[in-house]
Motif scaffolding. Structure first.
Motif, PDB file in Angstrom:
ATOM      1  N   LEU A  87      55.441  74.828  35.792  1.00 38.84           N
ATOM      2  CA  LEU A  87      54.569  73.871  36.490  1.00 38.84           C
ATOM      3  C   LEU A  87      55.062  73.626  37.907  1.00 38.84           C
TER       4      LEU A  87
ATOM      5  N   ARG B 188      54.051  76.426  40.164  1.00 39.88           N
ATOM      6  CA  ARG B 188      52.634  76.380  40.518  1.00 39.88           C
ATOM      7  C   ARG B 188      52.377  75.322  41.586  1.00 39.88           C
ATOM      8  N   LEU B 189      53.044  74.166  41.432  1.00 37.40           N
ATOM      9  CA  LEU B 189      52.864  73.076  42.400  1.00 37.40           C
ATOM     10  C   LEU B 189      53.400  73.496  43.765  1.00 37.40           C
TER      11      LEU B 189
ATOM     12  N   LEU C 243      50.927  75.690  45.508  1.00 33.69           N
ATOM     13  CA  LEU C 243      49.814  74.912  46.055  1.00 33.69           C
ATOM     14  C   LEU C 243      50.246  74.187  47.329  1.00 33.69           C
TER      15      LEU C 243
ATOM     16  N   GLN D  61      50.413  76.639  50.158  1.00 32.33           N
ATOM     17  CA  GLN D  61      49.074  76.996  50.619  1.00 32.33           C
ATOM     18  C   GLN D  61      48.538  75.939  51.581  1.00 32.33           C
ATOM     19  N   ILE D  62      48.620  74.675  51.161  1.00 29.58           N
ATOM     20  CA  ILE D  62      48.090  73.588  51.987  1.00 29.58           C
ATOM     21  C   ILE D  62      48.865  73.506  53.298  1.00 29.58           C
TER      22      ILE D  62
ATOM     23  N   GLN E 102      48.569  69.236  34.923  1.00 32.85           N
ATOM     24  CA  GLN E 102      47.976  70.512  35.346  1.00 32.85           C
ATOM     25  C   GLN E 102      46.578  70.338  35.909  1.00 32.85           C
TER      26      GLN E 102
ATOM     27  N   MET F  25      46.500  68.754  39.247  1.00 38.42           N
ATOM     28  CA  MET F  25      46.888  69.717  40.273  1.00 38.42           C
ATOM     29  C   MET F  25      45.687  70.574  40.669  1.00 38.42           C
TER      30      MET F  25
ATOM     31  N   ARG G 273      43.653  70.982  44.375  1.00 37.77           N
ATOM     32  CA  ARG G 273      43.287  72.246  45.019  1.00 37.77           C
ATOM     33  C   ARG G 273      41.787  72.289  45.295  1.00 37.77           C
TER      34      ARG G 273
ATOM     35  N   TRP H 182      40.873  70.136  48.198  1.00 33.62           N
ATOM     36  CA  TRP H 182      41.374  70.710  49.432  1.00 33.62           C
ATOM     37  C   TRP H 182      40.466  71.837  49.903  1.00 33.62           C
TER      38      TRP H 182
END
Lengths: 74, 353
Positions: free
Chosen positions: A56, A59-60, A63, A66-67, B338, B341, B345, B348
């Motif tokens: 997890l 994955r965070l 993200l 990406q931002i 999850q 999250m 995304r 965004w």
């Protein structure tokens, strides 16, 4: 990926410990009314939760990156 | 505490309760082993017994023991000698005939202790007779009524041969497995909602709950293997329950592989929602129907429910049911992280457009 390999190596070494102890005293896992089997099961559950948290976390992080990258482009 | 919902704290509290009570409550008095396991009629046999959770040396006067065939045919011990706090030598004067028309008969051993409660070892002693005369045998075997048995008071877990303390795994292995079912049910509910109304959040929730369900399933399989190593003899014995469980988990693993094959979110959502419903429909026969139709080492084989009154007593239920809810809530918390999250995304990406 590197981290996962490292983690599995670490876990492997942790698991070989009771195995070694078992060969020294044949009934380590079966002593005390097999209480250490319960301990092993709880350890497995905890390790599993840690592995899932790591996944997890990755994955965070992806993200977040990406931002972050996108903000810099703008 | 900040933004943490009440049900997450409830899950944590239930798991803390599960660990505390599940580890602290002692096992009942039990018989680990007896030697010898066989005898002949007409002889005086002295059985050496090893007990569990007992203090024989502090109560040598109150100990009583019987060999038991059924409610009526029993034989009281002729002598009980205390060898140590957990060891006894029990003498039986076996009569010349058995109360059955068979050459060999097995008897249970009942050991009554005022302090520790009654312990029973099924099939403790095999007795062989040379000549068969059930009528004489019945007259000889109805000699001592089994009465005044002490029922242990207070909170204890049942003592089961071979299982011993690992009965506590009920709160970790079994409860984890049942909470996996709850998570898969939640996932299937969200998949159905997506099929009826394709909003991205339903797909994201279905995915999140399926991933935690699969994770709990893998934990259930691995903890089951650890448990099996020390009770069935080996971690993987190709037992039907193990095989069908592995197949069910592979079916769910394929759900994630399927998802990764689609670029378009709508197509991915629709196909994976339908697949998830299919996977759940397959899960039920795989783990609940097939293992009951054939022989299995796992409890629940051969048509009986997995938890009869034999396996779970009222003390265990007091911890078992909260444990299921506790693990399910912890799983829902992980799923919650999850899909939140995913929502971030989503938001965004929308803002970028």
């Amino acid at each position: 990926m590197k981290r996962i390999i490292l983690l599995s190596l670490l876990l492997g070494s942790m698991f070989s410990q009771p195995l070694l102890a078992q060969s020294a005293t044949p009934d380590f896992m079966r002593s005390m009314g097999k209480m250490y089997v319960v301990v092993a099961v709880i350890v497995v559950v905890f390790i599993g939760i840690v592995i899932f948290l790591t996944y997890l976390d990755n994955r965070l992080t992806r993200l977040e990156n990406q931002i972050h990258d996108n903000d810099q482009k703008q | 505490m900040g933004n943490i919902s009440w049900w997450k704290w409830l899950g944590v509290a239930l798991i803390i309760y599960t660990f505390t009570a599940g580890m602290l409550v002692p096992l009942q008095h039990g018989i680990v082993e007896v030697t010898p396991r066989s005898a002949r009629t007409g002889e005086q046999v002295t059985v050496e017994l090893t007990g569990y959770n007992c203090n024989y040396d502090q109560q040598s006067e109150s100990l009583k023991a019987w060999l038991k065939l059924d409610e009526e045919k029993t034989l009281g011990a002729s002598s009980i000698e205390v060898l140590g706090p957990r060891r006894l030598a029990i003498g039986f004067d076996l009569p010349a005939y058995l109360p059955v028309d068979r050459r060999v008969q097995d008897f249970s051993l009942i050991l009554e202790s005022k302090e520790d409660g009654t312990a029973i070892l099924p099939t403790a002693l095999l007795v062989t007779q040379d000549s068969i005369d059930p009528e004489k045998g019945i007259a000889l075997w109805v000699n001592t009524a089994v009465n005044d048995l002490t029922v242990s008071t207070g909170m204890t877990f049942p003592f089961r041969p071979i299982i011993y303390e690992t009965i506590r795994n009920t709160y970790f292995h079994v409860a984890l497995w049942l909470s996996m079912m709850l998570l898969f049910i939640a996932a299937v509910v969200y998949s159905v909602r997506y099929v009826r109304n394709p909003m991205p959040k339903w797909d994201s929730k279905a995915r999140a709950f399926t991933s935690v369900g699969l994770f709990f399933g893998i934990l259930g399989l691995v903890t089951g293997m650890v448990w099996a190593k020390y009770t069935w003899g080996q971690a993987w014995s190709n037992d039907v329950k193990q095989i069908t469980t592995a197949i069910a988990l592979l079916v769910y693993l394929a759900y994630f592989i399927l998802r990764s094959a689609f670029e378009d979110p709508e197509q991915r959502g629709r196909i994976s929602a339908v697949y998830n419903i299919f996977a759940f429909a397959l899960l039920i026969p795989l783990i609940y129907v097939i293992p009951r139709m054939v022989d299995s080492l796992h409890p629940g084989a051969g048509g009986n429910p997995a938890f009869g009154s034999e396996d779970l007593d009222s003390t265990m239920r007091m911890i078992f049911y909260p444990a299921i809810i506790g693990w399910a809530l912890i799983g829902a918390w992980i799923a919650n992280l999850q899909y939140r999250m995913d929502a971030v995304r989503e938001e965004w990406i929308e803002r970028l457009d």
